[in-house]
Motif scaffolding. Structure first.
Motif, PDB file in Angstrom:
ATOM      1  N   LYS A  62       0.873  -1.058  -0.081  1.00  0.00           N
ATOM      2  CA  LYS A  62      -0.013  -0.106  -0.007  1.00  0.00           C
ATOM      3  C   LYS A  62       0.792   1.203  -0.059  1.00  0.00           C
ATOM      4  CE  LYS A  62      -4.067  -1.834   2.292  1.00  0.00           C
ATOM      5  NZ  LYS A  62      -4.852  -1.608   3.469  1.00  0.00           N
ATOM      6  N   ARG A  63       1.922   1.291   0.745  1.00  0.00           N
ATOM      7  CA  ARG A  63       2.635   2.484   0.843  1.00  0.00           C
ATOM      8  C   ARG A  63       3.543   2.469  -0.754  1.00  0.00           C
ATOM      9  NH1 ARG A  63       4.207   0.324   6.055  1.00  0.00           N
ATOM     10  NH2 ARG A  63       6.083  -0.385   5.430  1.00  0.00           N
ATOM     11  N   ARG A  64       4.050   1.429  -1.061  1.00  0.00           N
ATOM     12  CA  ARG A  64       4.592   1.432  -2.290  1.00  0.00           C
ATOM     13  C   ARG A  64       3.565   2.128  -3.615  1.00  0.00           C
ATOM     14  NH1 ARG A  64       6.226  -3.856  -1.958  1.00  0.00           N
ATOM     15  NH2 ARG A  64       7.747  -3.960  -0.468  1.00  0.00           N
ATOM     16  N   GLU A  65       2.272   1.633  -3.364  1.00  0.00           N
ATOM     17  CA  GLU A  65       1.343   2.177  -4.356  1.00  0.00           C
ATOM     18  C   GLU A  65       1.024   3.545  -4.113  1.00  0.00           C
ATOM     19  OE1 GLU A  65      -3.323   1.220  -4.901  1.00  0.00           O
ATOM     20  OE2 GLU A  65      -1.946  -0.583  -4.563  1.00  0.00           O
ATOM     21  N   ALA A  66       0.964   4.117  -3.027  1.00  0.00           N
ATOM     22  CA  ALA A  66       0.967   5.449  -2.738  1.00  0.00           C
ATOM     23  C   ALA A  66       2.136   6.313  -3.183  1.00  0.00           C
ATOM     24  CB  ALA A  66       0.881   5.880  -1.182  1.00  0.00           C
ATOM     25  N   VAL A  68       3.952   5.522  -5.817  1.00  0.00           N
ATOM     26  CA  VAL A  68       3.975   5.569  -7.265  1.00  0.00           C
ATOM     27  C   VAL A  68       2.856   6.396  -7.514  1.00  0.00           C
ATOM     28  CG1 VAL A  68       3.106   4.137  -9.159  1.00  0.00           C
ATOM     29  CG2 VAL A  68       4.561   3.265  -7.654  1.00  0.00           C
ATOM     30  N   GLN A  69       1.708   6.397  -6.949  1.00  0.00           N
ATOM     31  CA  GLN A  69       0.756   7.418  -7.196  1.00  0.00           C
ATOM     32  C   GLN A  69       1.231   8.858  -7.052  1.00  0.00           C
ATOM     33  OE1 GLN A  69      -2.237   6.901  -8.727  1.00  0.00           O
ATOM     34  NE2 GLN A  69      -2.280   9.157  -8.896  1.00  0.00           N
ATOM     35  N   GLN A  70       1.990   9.123  -5.817  1.00  0.00           N
ATOM     36  CA  GLN A  70       2.495  10.394  -5.795  1.00  0.00           C
ATOM     37  C   GLN A  70       3.553  10.941  -6.797  1.00  0.00           C
ATOM     38  OE1 GLN A  70       4.835  10.843  -2.305  1.00  0.00           O
ATOM     39  NE2 GLN A  70       4.607  13.056  -1.865  1.00  0.00           N
ATOM     40  N   GLU A  72       3.439   9.770  -9.911  1.00  0.00           N
ATOM     41  CA  GLU A  72       2.734  10.080 -11.059  1.00  0.00           C
ATOM     42  C   GLU A  72       2.216  11.672 -10.986  1.00  0.00           C
ATOM     43  OE1 GLU A  72       2.583   8.461 -14.239  1.00  0.00           O
ATOM     44  OE2 GLU A  72       4.141   6.956 -13.103  1.00  0.00           O
ATOM     45  N   ASP A  73       1.483  11.889  -9.974  1.00  0.00           N
ATOM     46  CA  ASP A  73       0.871  13.230  -9.708  1.00  0.00           C
ATOM     47  C   ASP A  73       2.073  14.323  -9.827  1.00  0.00           C
ATOM     48  OD1 ASP A  73      -1.432  11.738  -9.362  1.00  0.00           O
ATOM     49  OD2 ASP A  73      -1.213  11.983  -6.993  1.00  0.00           O
ATOM     50  N   LYS A  75       4.802  13.955 -11.836  1.00  0.00           N
ATOM     51  CA  LYS A  75       5.104  13.933 -13.310  1.00  0.00           C
ATOM     52  C   LYS A  75       4.178  15.085 -13.834  1.00  0.00           C
ATOM     53  CE  LYS A  75       7.586   9.494 -13.844  1.00  0.00           C
ATOM     54  NZ  LYS A  75       7.165   8.178 -14.351  1.00  0.00           N
TER      55      LYS A  75
END
Length: 98
Positions: A62-66, A68-70, A72-73, A75
């Motif tokens: 979950k932390r890794r996913e967050a 990655v999302q951060q 992408e945001d 970028k």
């Protein structure tokens, strides 16, 4: 022969049994019961350990996913800032020419 099989055989073939014989069968049942309890406790402990490991790995995911999302945001935000910068730079060049 297990205590259960021995008891079944006695029930089928005999009308009476000595208490000495029953005592040994009961002792064997107790040993089987204790062994089963130890096995269940061991499985419970193993399951608890595995569940804890699973929870940790799930939390890490979950932390890794967050993250990655951060990323992408960030970028996307960087791309938007670059476009805005280029637009303003072109606008400044046009104003400076006049």
């Amino acid at each position: 022969m297990s205590a259960i099989d021995e008891l079944k055989e006695i029930i089928q073939n005999q009308k009476s049994i000595s208490t000495k014989k029953l005592e040994s069968i009961v002792t064997e049942f107790e040993r089987m019961y204790i062994a089963q309890g130890k096995k269940i406790r061991s499985q419970k402990n193993n399951l608890s350990v595995m569940n804890t490991k699973y929870q940790r790995e799930r939390d890490k995911a979950k932390r890794r996913e967050a993250m990655v999302q951060q990323l992408e945001d960030l970028k996307l935000h960087h791309h938007n800032l670059t476009r805005e910068f280029n637009y303003l730079q072109e606008k400044y060049k046009r104003v400076a020419k006049k």
